[in-house]
Design a protein around this motif. Structure first.
Motif, PDB file in Angstrom:
ATOM      1  N   GLU A  96       0.859  -1.175   0.000  1.00 11.95           N
ATOM      2  CA  GLU A  96       0.000   0.000   0.000  1.00 11.95           C
ATOM      3  C   GLU A  96       0.895   1.223   0.000  1.00 11.95           C
ATOM      4  O   GLU A  96       1.884   1.273   0.727  1.00 11.95           O
ATOM      5  CB  GLU A  96      -0.916   0.039   1.222  1.00 11.95           C
ATOM      6  CG  GLU A  96      -1.824   1.266   1.207  1.00 11.95           C
ATOM      7  CD  GLU A  96      -2.774   1.320   2.381  1.00 11.95           C
ATOM      8  OE1 GLU A  96      -3.789   0.589   2.345  1.00 11.95           O
ATOM      9  OE2 GLU A  96      -2.490   2.084   3.318  1.00 11.95           O
ATOM     10  N   ALA A  97       0.561   2.176  -0.837  1.00 16.63           N
ATOM     11  CA  ALA A  97       1.305   3.425  -0.901  1.00 16.63           C
ATOM     12  C   ALA A  97       0.327   4.577  -0.745  1.00 16.63           C
ATOM     13  O   ALA A  97      -0.762   4.557  -1.328  1.00 16.63           O
ATOM     14  CB  ALA A  97       2.048   3.549  -2.224  1.00 16.63           C
ATOM     15  N   ARG A  98       0.720   5.534   0.073  1.00 11.39           N
ATOM     16  CA  ARG A  98      -0.037   6.778   0.184  1.00 11.39           C
ATOM     17  C   ARG A  98       0.839   7.866  -0.389  1.00 11.39           C
ATOM     18  O   ARG A  98       2.054   7.880  -0.164  1.00 11.39           O
ATOM     19  CB  ARG A  98      -0.371   7.084   1.643  1.00 11.39           C
ATOM     20  CG  ARG A  98      -1.468   6.216   2.173  1.00 11.39           C
ATOM     21  CD  ARG A  98      -1.842   6.544   3.588  1.00 11.39           C
ATOM     22  NE  ARG A  98      -1.741   7.963   3.875  1.00 11.39           N
ATOM     23  CZ  ARG A  98      -1.810   8.478   5.101  1.00 11.39           C
ATOM     24  NH1 ARG A  98      -1.961   7.691   6.132  1.00 11.39           N
ATOM     25  NH2 ARG A  98      -1.702   9.759   5.300  1.00 11.39           N
ATOM     26  N   ALA A  99       0.238   8.771  -1.126  1.00  9.29           N
ATOM     27  CA  ALA A  99       1.013   9.847  -1.744  1.00  9.29           C
ATOM     28  C   ALA A  99       0.137  11.085  -1.888  1.00  9.29           C
ATOM     29  O   ALA A  99      -1.068  10.973  -2.124  1.00  9.29           O
ATOM     30  CB  ALA A  99       1.528   9.409  -3.108  1.00  9.29           C
ATOM     31  N   ASP A 100       0.755  12.233  -1.741  1.00 13.51           N
ATOM     32  CA  ASP A 100       0.061  13.494  -1.962  1.00 13.51           C
ATOM     33  C   ASP A 100       0.251  13.910  -3.411  1.00 13.51           C
ATOM     34  O   ASP A 100       1.279  13.624  -4.022  1.00 13.51           O
ATOM     35  CB  ASP A 100       0.608  14.578  -1.033  1.00 13.51           C
ATOM     36  CG  ASP A 100       0.266  14.295   0.417  1.00 13.51           C
ATOM     37  OD1 ASP A 100      -0.792  13.698   0.678  1.00 13.51           O
ATOM     38  OD2 ASP A 100       1.061  14.674   1.287  1.00 13.51           O
ATOM     39  N   CYS A 101      -0.757  14.596  -3.946  1.00 12.10           N
ATOM     40  CA  CYS A 101      -0.715  14.988  -5.350  1.00 12.10           C
ATOM     41  C   CYS A 101      -1.197  16.422  -5.495  1.00 12.10           C
ATOM     42  O   CYS A 101      -2.239  16.799  -4.958  1.00 12.10           O
ATOM     43  CB  CYS A 101      -1.606  14.058  -6.178  1.00 12.10           C
ATOM     44  SG  CYS A 101      -1.578  14.408  -7.946  1.00 12.10           S
ATOM     45  N   LEU A 102      -0.422  17.211  -6.222  1.00 11.99           N
ATOM     46  CA  LEU A 102      -0.833  18.550  -6.632  1.00 11.99           C
ATOM     47  C   LEU A 102      -1.090  18.476  -8.131  1.00 11.99           C
ATOM     48  O   LEU A 102      -0.179  18.201  -8.917  1.00 11.99           O
ATOM     49  CB  LEU A 102       0.247  19.586  -6.334  1.00 11.99           C
ATOM     50  CG  LEU A 102      -0.015  20.984  -6.903  1.00 11.99           C
ATOM     51  CD1 LEU A 102      -1.301  21.575  -6.330  1.00 11.99           C
ATOM     52  CD2 LEU A 102       1.171  21.887  -6.641  1.00 11.99           C
ATOM     53  N   THR A 103      -2.342  18.691  -8.500  1.00  5.19           N
ATOM     54  CA  THR A 103      -2.731  18.644  -9.903  1.00  5.19           C
ATOM     55  C   THR A 103      -3.013  20.057 -10.382  1.00  5.19           C
ATOM     56  O   THR A 103      -3.784  20.782  -9.751  1.00  5.19           O
ATOM     57  CB  THR A 103      -3.993  17.781 -10.095  1.00  5.19           C
ATOM     58  OG1 THR A 103      -3.746  16.479  -9.561  1.00  5.19           O
ATOM     59  CG2 THR A 103      -4.369  17.673 -11.558  1.00  5.19           C
ATOM     60  N   THR A 104      -2.394  20.429 -11.487  1.00  4.12           N
ATOM     61  CA  THR A 104      -2.655  21.713 -12.112  1.00  4.12           C
ATOM     62  C   THR A 104      -3.229  21.434 -13.491  1.00  4.12           C
ATOM     63  O   THR A 104      -2.645  20.683 -14.277  1.00  4.12           O
ATOM     64  CB  THR A 104      -1.370  22.558 -12.217  1.00  4.12           C
ATOM     65  OG1 THR A 104      -0.769  22.649 -10.922  1.00  4.12           O
ATOM     66  CG2 THR A 104      -1.669  23.950 -12.722  1.00  4.12           C
TER      67      THR A 104
END
Length: 149
Positions: A97-105
């Motif tokens: 399991e991987a958790r990751a933050d994402c900034l989408t533009t």
């Protein structure tokens, strides 16, 4: 023996990282076949927290294609990854399991820009073809700009 286990864990981490980066790049490039190739045959995705749908990967990919279509330029920057590989009795297991933050533009043809901050949870399985996604859950945390997903 510990060095071999550590090396296997590092190799798994790199392989999982490649899947997660591939996910973001497929979204940015509208490469839906590449996106689907990252999933197990029974893989599912859940974008309900971003106003989307939950379901089989192919259905969600179709939805994403429609929602992201009006944005010819987009960038999903995924960082702050935290990976947990299943412990197989002292050896890396076949689930992760991987958790990751994402900034989408997202850049619309009109010139309007939308930014979305999300946290993804990726469920992965080791397959004969390497690590593949069996689940993706996107939790939108903040949004600024036009109505976009």
């Amino acid at each position: 023996m510990t060095q071999r286990v550590d090396l296997a864990t590092v190799m798994d981490q790199l392989a999982v990282d490649e899947v997660i980066s591939g996910y973001a790049m497929a979204l940015d490039d509208s490469d839906w076949p590449a996106l689907l190739a990252l999933f197990t045959p029974d893989g599912r995705a859940d974008h309900r927290a971003a106003g989307g749908i939950e379901g089989p990967a192919a259905e969600v990919a179709d939805w994403l294609a429609g929602v992201l279509g009006p944005f010819p330029v987009r960038q999903h920057l995924i960082g702050n990854r935290r990976l947990t590989v299943q412990d197989g009795g002292g050896f890396p297991g076949d689930r992760a399991e991987a958790r990751a933050d994402c900034l989408t533009t997202l850049f619309a043809e009109s010139g309007e820009v939308t930014s979305v901050v999300s946290r993804y949870t990726f469920g992965l399985s080791r397959t004969d073809d390497g690590w593949r996604l069996h689940s993706v859950v996107a939790l939108e945390r903040a949004r600024r700009g036009a109505d976009a997903s």
